[in-house]
Structures are given as structure tokens and as C-alpha cells.
Design a protein around this motif. Structure first.
Motif, PDB file in Angstrom:
ATOM      1  N   GLN A  86     -36.526 -48.043 -55.798  1.00  0.00           N
ATOM      2  CA  GLN A  86     -35.630 -47.940 -54.640  1.00  0.00           C
ATOM      3  C   GLN A  86     -36.069 -46.859 -53.658  1.00  0.00           C
ATOM      4  OE1 GLN A  86     -31.417 -48.592 -54.642  1.00  0.00           O
ATOM      5  NE2 GLN A  86     -31.344 -48.774 -56.864  1.00  0.00           N
ATOM      6  N   VAL A  87     -37.045 -46.038 -54.045  1.00  0.00           N
ATOM      7  CA  VAL A  87     -37.489 -44.948 -53.169  1.00  0.00           C
ATOM      8  C   VAL A  87     -38.969 -45.166 -52.863  1.00  0.00           C
ATOM      9  CG1 VAL A  87     -37.691 -42.444 -52.912  1.00  0.00           C
ATOM     10  CG2 VAL A  87     -35.765 -43.420 -54.181  1.00  0.00           C
ATOM     11  N   ALA A  88     -39.248 -45.750 -51.699  1.00  0.00           N
ATOM     12  CA  ALA A  88     -40.609 -46.167 -51.345  1.00  0.00           C
ATOM     13  C   ALA A  88     -41.570 -45.002 -51.216  1.00  0.00           C
ATOM     14  CB  ALA A  88     -40.571 -46.961 -50.033  1.00  0.00           C
ATOM     15  N   GLU A  89     -41.033 -43.794 -51.051  1.00  0.00           N
ATOM     16  CA  GLU A  89     -41.897 -42.623 -50.894  1.00  0.00           C
ATOM     17  C   GLU A  89     -42.816 -42.409 -52.102  1.00  0.00           C
ATOM     18  OE1 GLU A  89     -38.816 -42.315 -47.879  1.00  0.00           O
ATOM     19  OE2 GLU A  89     -38.760 -42.807 -50.017  1.00  0.00           O
ATOM     20  N   HIS A  90     -42.381 -42.833 -53.281  1.00  0.00           N
ATOM     21  CA  HIS A  90     -43.236 -42.705 -54.470  1.00  0.00           C
ATOM     22  C   HIS A  90     -44.536 -43.490 -54.281  1.00  0.00           C
ATOM     23  CE1 HIS A  90     -40.277 -40.988 -57.487  1.00  0.00           C
ATOM     24  NE2 HIS A  90     -39.520 -41.221 -56.427  1.00  0.00           N
ATOM     25  N   ALA A  91     -44.397 -44.759 -53.873  1.00  0.00           N
ATOM     26  CA  ALA A  91     -45.575 -45.616 -53.721  1.00  0.00           C
ATOM     27  C   ALA A  91     -46.438 -45.157 -52.547  1.00  0.00           C
ATOM     28  CB  ALA A  91     -45.138 -47.066 -53.543  1.00  0.00           C
ATOM     29  N   GLU A  92     -45.804 -44.716 -51.460  1.00  0.00           N
ATOM     30  CA  GLU A  92     -46.575 -44.252 -50.301  1.00  0.00           C
ATOM     31  C   GLU A  92     -47.397 -43.016 -50.636  1.00  0.00           C
ATOM     32  OE1 GLU A  92     -44.964 -44.364 -46.215  1.00  0.00           O
ATOM     33  OE2 GLU A  92     -43.059 -44.863 -47.166  1.00  0.00           O
ATOM     34  N   LEU A  93     -46.787 -42.064 -51.307  1.00  0.00           N
ATOM     35  CA  LEU A  93     -47.512 -40.848 -51.658  1.00  0.00           C
ATOM     36  C   LEU A  93     -48.586 -41.154 -52.703  1.00  0.00           C
ATOM     37  CD1 LEU A  93     -47.839 -37.824 -51.221  1.00  0.00           C
ATOM     38  CD2 LEU A  93     -46.088 -37.447 -52.986  1.00  0.00           C
ATOM     39  N   ALA A  94     -48.312 -42.099 -53.588  1.00  0.00           N
ATOM     40  CA  ALA A  94     -49.305 -42.473 -54.599  1.00  0.00           C
ATOM     41  C   ALA A  94     -50.585 -42.972 -53.932  1.00  0.00           C
ATOM     42  CB  ALA A  94     -48.745 -43.536 -55.541  1.00  0.00           C
ATOM     43  N   TRP A  95     -50.455 -43.697 -52.812  1.00  0.00           N
ATOM     44  CA  TRP A  95     -51.670 -44.163 -52.129  1.00  0.00           C
ATOM     45  C   TRP A  95     -52.478 -42.986 -51.583  1.00  0.00           C
ATOM     46  CZ3 TRP A  95     -54.868 -47.899 -52.300  1.00  0.00           C
ATOM     47  CH2 TRP A  95     -55.917 -47.923 -51.371  1.00  0.00           C
ATOM     48  N   VAL A  96     -51.802 -42.012 -51.002  1.00  0.00           N
ATOM     49  CA  VAL A  96     -52.508 -40.819 -50.528  1.00  0.00           C
ATOM     50  C   VAL A  96     -53.238 -40.163 -51.707  1.00  0.00           C
ATOM     51  CG1 VAL A  96     -52.252 -38.519 -49.493  1.00  0.00           C
ATOM     52  CG2 VAL A  96     -50.901 -40.436 -48.617  1.00  0.00           C
ATOM     53  N   PRO A 131     -51.651 -42.485 -63.521  1.00  0.00           N
ATOM     54  CA  PRO A 131     -51.439 -41.037 -63.398  1.00  0.00           C
ATOM     55  C   PRO A 131     -51.282 -40.558 -61.959  1.00  0.00           C
ATOM     56  CG  PRO A 131     -53.222 -41.524 -64.946  1.00  0.00           C
ATOM     57  CD  PRO A 131     -52.907 -42.797 -64.227  1.00  0.00           C
ATOM     58  N   ASN A 132     -51.888 -41.261 -61.009  1.00  0.00           N
ATOM     59  CA  ASN A 132     -51.715 -40.871 -59.607  1.00  0.00           C
ATOM     60  C   ASN A 132     -50.282 -41.125 -59.141  1.00  0.00           C
ATOM     61  OD1 ASN A 132     -54.419 -40.268 -59.587  1.00  0.00           O
ATOM     62  ND2 ASN A 132     -55.048 -42.128 -58.517  1.00  0.00           N
ATOM     63  N   LEU A 133     -49.691 -42.225 -59.607  1.00  0.00           N
ATOM     64  CA  LEU A 133     -48.287 -42.496 -59.290  1.00  0.00           C
ATOM     65  C   LEU A 133     -47.391 -41.466 -59.961  1.00  0.00           C
ATOM     66  CD1 LEU A 133     -46.009 -44.188 -58.052  1.00  0.00           C
ATOM     67  CD2 LEU A 133     -46.195 -45.753 -60.002  1.00  0.00           C
ATOM     68  N   MET A 134     -47.736 -41.079 -61.190  1.00  0.00           N
ATOM     69  CA  MET A 134     -46.954 -40.047 -61.866  1.00  0.00           C
ATOM     70  C   MET A 134     -47.005 -38.738 -61.086  1.00  0.00           C
ATOM     71  SD  MET A 134     -47.274 -38.639 -65.778  1.00  0.00           S
ATOM     72  CE  MET A 134     -46.537 -37.073 -66.208  1.00  0.00           C
ATOM     73  N   ALA A 135     -48.172 -38.398 -60.554  1.00  0.00           N
ATOM     74  CA  ALA A 135     -48.290 -37.191 -59.729  1.00  0.00           C
ATOM     75  C   ALA A 135     -47.417 -37.311 -58.489  1.00  0.00           C
ATOM     76  CB  ALA A 135     -49.748 -36.966 -59.342  1.00  0.00           C
ATOM     77  N   ALA A 136     -47.393 -38.506 -57.899  1.00  0.00           N
ATOM     78  CA  ALA A 136     -46.557 -38.721 -56.705  1.00  0.00           C
ATOM     79  C   ALA A 136     -45.076 -38.617 -57.045  1.00  0.00           C
ATOM     80  CB  ALA A 136     -46.867 -40.090 -56.094  1.00  0.00           C
ATOM     81  N   ASP A 137     -44.683 -39.114 -58.212  1.00  0.00           N
ATOM     82  CA  ASP A 137     -43.289 -38.995 -58.647  1.00  0.00           C
ATOM     83  C   ASP A 137     -42.833 -37.541 -58.598  1.00  0.00           C
ATOM     84  OD1 ASP A 137     -43.344 -41.713 -59.281  1.00  0.00           O
ATOM     85  OD2 ASP A 137     -43.767 -41.348 -61.399  1.00  0.00           O
ATOM     86  N   VAL A 138     -43.679 -36.688 -59.132  1.00  0.00           N
ATOM     87  CA  VAL A 138     -43.338 -35.267 -59.257  1.00  0.00           C
ATOM     88  C   VAL A 138     -43.412 -34.563 -57.916  1.00  0.00           C
ATOM     89  CG1 VAL A 138     -44.083 -33.094 -60.315  1.00  0.00           C
ATOM     90  CG2 VAL A 138     -44.133 -35.210 -61.657  1.00  0.00           C
ATOM     91  N   LEU A 139     -44.500 -34.810 -57.185  1.00  0.00           N
ATOM     92  CA  LEU A 139     -44.777 -34.023 -55.985  1.00  0.00           C
ATOM     93  C   LEU A 139     -44.052 -34.543 -54.743  1.00  0.00           C
ATOM     94  CD1 LEU A 139     -48.539 -33.308 -56.686  1.00  0.00           C
ATOM     95  CD2 LEU A 139     -46.603 -31.734 -56.921  1.00  0.00           C
ATOM     96  N   ALA A 140     -43.505 -35.761 -54.812  1.00  0.00           N
ATOM     97  CA  ALA A 140     -42.674 -36.248 -53.704  1.00  0.00           C
ATOM     98  C   ALA A 140     -41.452 -35.364 -53.504  1.00  0.00           C
ATOM     99  CB  ALA A 140     -42.233 -37.690 -53.954  1.00  0.00           C
TER     100      ALA A 140
END
Length: 356
Positions: A86-96, A131-140
Motif C-alpha cells: 500500500q506504500v509505493a515509496e518502498h518499491a520506488e526507493l528499492a529501484w534507486v 535485500p535491496n527492497l529490505m534496505a528500502a523498507d528500512v531507509l524509506a
């Protein structure tokens, strides 16, 4: 962690029956952390689909994990509970972060090797980049702390590497935009106490798992009191009595596991358990069965009540997602500015109306 708000982020995958290992290794810890940090707890459904999930099962499991959070004592009003998709910012930051992390880093991730096995060519790209998505989860959320078990330490180290590389690669731009010396924090691990790694009731050298073919290998959070007691009584042990000292558990994985479970449920340590129960296993097993029922039955009852009311769970998730976006969106906007993306500064709701 100077300059960063003290914030915890963690998540649980909705991939089937929750068990005692999930409770002692994660959810119980989440409840305790509420007293010390601002907490954001996520049902990580984007992570779940790195391997195939039946859509109806995924929806059910997402609500079940949410129910477990609430039933165990997580307060969704004081803190944030939501599902990741429900929070698209996770996927967007994961791409970065896909463009910051290096292939060599991901190739060293042992969990991918374990999950993909000999068929890594057929594994999804999502499983490799997990793991990149996991990093985005935390750092978002610029989370400063993450409760981790042994199997997640390597992923948190990768998140720290990604944060550090981003901070270094864009150091000049970060300073120019007034974000100081570090844009992202180097997130610290919070190591759990007793029973941080709960093992199978049938094999003390294997982690308790929902995928084990034997239901007697685990205690499910939806098991009733009679089933919990039966599984404890049938749990594998060895012929020797319980020792009086922790050193006496060496080389006895099943005994060590049951003592660790008791310690985790009772909020004590292994030595205190052995001081009370040194001697025949029968007395200890009965006490462990009674304690397990005492601690888990109220959670089971509340989970059943909540899962019977999916609209209530969905409302909690929607509210949590809205509050999560309120934190993550400004951070992602700042990331886009740092990277050099052109983004709209116009409020789209003002242009098109707040269409729901």
C-alpha cells in the motif's frame, strides 16, 4: 546516530501459518520495543511474492499477520501497522537502491543461495534483489534500529552498505541541499534476548518452519490449548535429565531448544530455567506446556476474533499505510532531488481533485 529520530522498522512476511518461532523471534520483541521507540511494523507482502503465492492465500495471510500483531499487543494507534504494497515509496526507493548496490554484494547473500538452491537460474529477479527492497523498507523511514535474528544480520549489513554508498556517492549534492553529512542513517541492529532462534520440535538443529511437513515440528499461533500441550509432550528430547548449568546443554540441541523456548515465554534466561527444572524432563515438559498455553491462548483467541472481522483489519492497514506514506513520501522526494530527478512540485490533488 546523531541527528536522526530514533525509529524502529521491521516486518513479517505473510507466507503461511505463523508459529511460535515467529512470535518469540519477532512479534513479542516488537511489542516490547513500543515502550522505547517510535515503531513502524509492516506486513511485507512485496517480499512474499519473490516466490509464488496463491493470491487468495496471500490476502488471508496478510490479514492473519496483522491480527497477530494486534493480538500480541502492538498498538496500531500509538505506532504504525500497514502492509508494504500500500506504500509505493518502498518499491520506488528499492529501484534507486538497485542502482546503488553492487552485484557482488548480492552474490554474497547466503539466504538467496539457500532459497534458490541448485535452481538459481530459475529464481525470480525479485528473490535475488530482495535485500535491496529490505534496505528500502528500512531507509524509506530513515529508521535507526531494526530488530534482527541471526538470519537477517547479513541483510542489515547490506542496508548499511547501501546507505553508506549513497551518502558517499552523493555527498556533495546532499550537503548542497542542506541535508548535512549523512542523508541516510547507518541503521543499528537490535539483538533479541532468549529464544531469538526457535528450532523445530522434532529436530533441534533445524529452524522451526511453516514449510516442515510435520505439523508436530512447530506450534502454530492458531493452535488450540490441547494441541499446544500435545506438541510439547511429543517434542523430541534425549535420554539425559536437564542439567543444572547452561554448559550442560552443549551438544543437546533439543534440550537447549526447549529451555530457550521456556526462557523466551517467561522473560527469563536459560540459567534461571535450569536452576528451577534441573532433573527429569517430564516435570519440565509439563511446566513448558502449561506456560505455552497460558501465554499463547489469549493471543490465539484474539487472532480468531480479528480474522473473523476482515474489514476491521483492512481499516487498520489503510490507516497505517496513510501514516507511513506521510513519513516516507517527503524522504523519497528528497532522494529524488539528491539523485537529480525532475519531479512535480504541484499538488496533484489541487489540479485534479482528491479522487479516491
Amino acid at each position: 546516530m546523531t541527528g536522526f529520530h530514533q525509529r524502529v522498522f521491521s516486518g513479517v512476511q505473510p507466507t503461511g501459518n505463523l508459529h511460535l518461532g515467529n512470535y518469540l523471534g519477532a512479534i513479542k520483541r516488537f511489542v516490547e520495543l513500543q515502550n522505547h521507540y517510535e515503531c513502524i511494523y509492516c506486513v511485507v507482502d512485496l517480499h512474499a511474492i519473490t516466490v509464488w503465492q496463491e493470491p487468495k492465500d496471500l490476502s488471508r495471510a496478510t490479514r492473519e499477520v496483522t491480527a497477530a500483531f494486534i493480538a500480541a499487543g502492538i498498538d496500531p494507534r500509538a505506532h504504525i501497522v500497514f502492509n508494504q504494497s500500500q506504500v509505493a515509496e518502498h518499491a520506488e526507493l528499492a529501484w534507486v537502491f538497485n542502482c546503488v548496490a553492487r552485484m557482488g554484494w548480492l552474490n554474497r547473500m547466503t539466504q538467496f543461495k539457500e532459497k534458490a538452491g541448485k535452481h538459481k537460474e530459475n529464481a525470480s529477479v525479485g528473490l535475488f534483489a530482495y535485500p535491496n527492497l529490505m534496505a528500502a523498507d528500512v531507509l524509506a523511514y530513515k529508521a535507526t534500529h531494526v530488530p534482527v535474528g541471526e538470519d537477517q544480520k547479513q541483510h542489515l549489513e547490506l542496508a548499511r552498505d547501501i546507505a553508506q554508498k549513497f551518502n558517499m556517492d552523493y555527498a556533495e549534492r546532499i550537503a548542497e541541499l542542506g541535508h548535512g553529512e549523512q542523508f541516510f542513517p547507518l541503521t543499528e541492529p537490535l539483538i533479541a534476548g532468549p529464544a531469538k532462534r526457535v528450532m523445530s520440535l522434532r529436530d533441534g538443529q533445524k529452524k522451526m518452519s511453516k514449510s516442515d511437513p510435520s505439523d508436530y515440528s512447530r506450534i502454530n499461533l492458531m493452535d488450540d490449548a490441547d494441541t499446544i500441550s500435545l506438541k510439547i509432550r511429543k517434542a523430541k528430547t534425549d535420554p539425559e535429565p536437564l542439567p543444572g548449568e547452561v554448559a550442560g546443554l552443549e551438544g543437546r540441541p533439543e534440550a537447549a531448544n526447549l529451555v530457550g523456548i521456556y526462557a523466551g515465554l517467561a522473560d527469563t534466561d536459560e540459567q534461571a530455567v535450569l536452576a528451577e527444572f534441573a532433573g527429569p524432563f517430564s516435570r519440565f515438559k509439563q511446566a513448558l506446556a502449561d506456560l505455552s498455553v497460558e501465554k499463547l491462548s489469549p493471543i490465539t483467541a484474539e487472532m480468531r476474533r480479528l480474522t473473523a472481522e476482515p474489514d476491521q483489519i483492512d481499516a487498520i492497514l489503510a490507516d497505517g499505510a496513510e501514516r507511513a506514506r506521510a513519513i516516507a513520501r517527503p524522504i523519497l522526494d528528497d532522494v529524488k532531488d539528491v539523485v537529480g530527478f525532475v519531479r512535480s512540485t504541484v499538488d496533484e490533488r489541487a489540479l485534479f481533485g482528491n479522487v479516491s
